[in-house]
Design a protein around this motif. Structure first.
Motif, PDB file in Angstrom:
ATOM      1  N   THR A   1      -4.088-116.896  53.167  1.00 35.92           N
ATOM      2  CA  THR A   1      -5.020-117.125  54.266  1.00 35.92           C
ATOM      3  C   THR A   1      -5.830-118.401  54.037  1.00 35.92           C
ATOM      4  N   LEU A   2      -6.317-118.585  52.827  1.00 29.80           N
ATOM      5  CA  LEU A   2      -7.055-119.806  52.502  1.00 29.80           C
ATOM      6  C   LEU A   2      -6.171-121.041  52.622  1.00 29.80           C
ATOM      7  N   THR A   3      -4.901-120.921  52.219  1.00 27.73           N
ATOM      8  CA  THR A   3      -3.968-122.039  52.345  1.00 27.73           C
ATOM      9  C   THR A   3      -3.723-122.383  53.807  1.00 27.73           C
ATOM     10  N   GLY A   4      -3.562-121.356  54.644  1.00 26.32           N
ATOM     11  CA  GLY A   4      -3.375-121.601  56.069  1.00 26.32           C
ATOM     12  C   GLY A   4      -4.573-122.286  56.702  1.00 26.32           C
ATOM     13  N   ILE A   5      -5.758-121.865  56.323  1.00 27.97           N
ATOM     14  CA  ILE A   5      -6.968-122.496  56.849  1.00 27.97           C
ATOM     15  C   ILE A   5      -7.065-123.940  56.361  1.00 27.97           C
TER      16      ILE A   5
END
Length: 113
Positions: free
Chosen positions: A51-55
């Protein structure tokens, strides 16, 4: 190029959210506290990192802050689950009947004397 990162970031975000959902489902379905800790830790760590990578892909200006959050998560989440499991073992939390191998008990048989 920005549209490509938005699409890839959205896909990674959806995959991360799916792992978080599966981690929550694992917390609900696992039979005892030790299995719940494992399901929750592994799935939520991977889900949160994705999720952090996608953001970060969607908002490149936030990447350094999100990297620091991810590194803190990678250090703290497994450590906290290990501490919870050790506390549950020391307080003799009930294990399910399906638990066949207890490595902690095997390793510490001589410590109880």
């Amino acid at each position: 190029m920005g549209a490509l990162f938005d699409i890839l970031g959205g896909l990674v975000l959806v995959v991360g959210t799916a792992f978080l959902l599966l981690g929550g489902l694992g917390l609900n379905r696992m039979p005892d506290v030790f299995n719940r800790i494992q399901a929750g830790t592994k799935a939520t760590t991977l889900g949160t990192i994705l999720t952090l990578t996608g953001i970060a892909m969607m908002h490149p200006g936030w990447a350094l802050k999100l990297l620091l959050i991810g590194m803190f998560l990678l250090f703290s989440n497994p450590l906290s689950s290990q501490v919870l499991a050790r506390a549950a073992e020391r307080t003799h939390v009930h294990k399910t009947g399906r638990t066949r191998i207890d490595r902690f008990e095997q390793d510490h048989k001589g410590d109880k004397a």
